[in-house]
Write an enzyme that holds these catalytic residues in place. Structure first.
Site: not given
Ligand code: PEP
Length: 244
Positions: A4-6, A90, A92, A159, A165, A204, A225-226
């Protein structure tokens, strides 16, 4: 293993990333791999991913097919450019864009109707965990989000919000406990068909902790993600337990 590159990477950065990723994982037949770039990179990504073992996913979708919804993207538009999956719910989106369980359910229904698989995210906040409400939250989100939804092509992503993150990963014990709980709830909802639903962990995930998370009985994969923004680290995650 889903990236997930956001809100990261331009279209040209996407092309460069995927051109390096494809050869690095082309022999990986035992892992399903998905990349979810931002909307503006989907066309380029679809082009680069053609005839590879990596599928394209979107990060969000709207629940209407078309019409006066400025800024939104419909399920049919995603299917048309080659998306196979979409991330829905998600944290966010729930947190910054006020997505409720009801909206998430409508999005999942619309995505499924158009033929998209869904990566459906659930997870508790730190306050909810500290208050002993983790299972209550997971139950509510699962039951409301999946109301009227079939098991086919449904991936559930646990999640915990406090781990997204933040660099704080759930311990393998915490992840396993939550996944086992969700697995039981899915059995109540779907009977034997619950086995078709992969339950993946997000929060993470890194090359350093992926092996211990993937060793958990009920952790079927990861939403990353990151650590999915660098080719080497995402490749290492895809090849969990293979390379040290
Ligand atoms: C995510 O946003 O789905 C996620 C898990 O992010 P990170 O890996 O950066 O915690």
């Amino acid at each position: 293993m889903a990236a997930n590159w956001k809100m990261n990477k331009t279209a040209s950065e996407t092309r460069e990333f995927i051109s390096k990723l494809v050869p690095a994982v082309s022999n990986k037949a035992d892992v399903n791999i998905a990349i979810a770039p931002p909307f503006t990179s989907l066309m380029v990504a679809a082009d680069e991913l053609e005839n590879t073992n990596i599928v394209l996913a979107a990060q969000d979708v709207f629940y209407e097919e078309k019409g006066a919804y400025t800024g939104e993207v419909s399920p049919l538009m995603l299917v048309d450019i080659g998306c196979k999956y979409v991330i829905v719910g998600h944290s966010e989106r729930r947190q910054y864009f006020n997505e409720t369980d009801g909206i998430v359910n409508k999005k999942i229904k619309a995505a499924k109707k158009a033929g998209l698989g869904v990566i459906f995210c659930i997870g508790e906040s730190l306050e909810e965990r500290d208050a002993g409400k983790t299972f209550e939250v997971l139950l509510r989100q699962t039951e409301k989000g999946l109301d009227g939804i079939d098991a086919e092509n449904t991936v559930l992503a646990y999640e915990p919000i406090w781990a997204i993150g933040t660099g704080k990963t759930a311990s393998p014990g915490q992840a396993q406990e939550a996944h086992a709980y969700v697995r039981e709830r899915l059995k109540v909802l779907y009977g034997n068909r619950a086995d078709e639903i992969c339950i993946i962990y997000g929060g993470s995930v890194t090359p350093e902790n992926v092996d211990s998370l993937m060793a958990c009985k009920d952790v079927d994969g990861a939403l990353v993600g990151g650590a999915s923004l660098k080719v080497e680290s995402f490749v290492r995650i895809v090849k969990f337990r293979e390379e040290k």
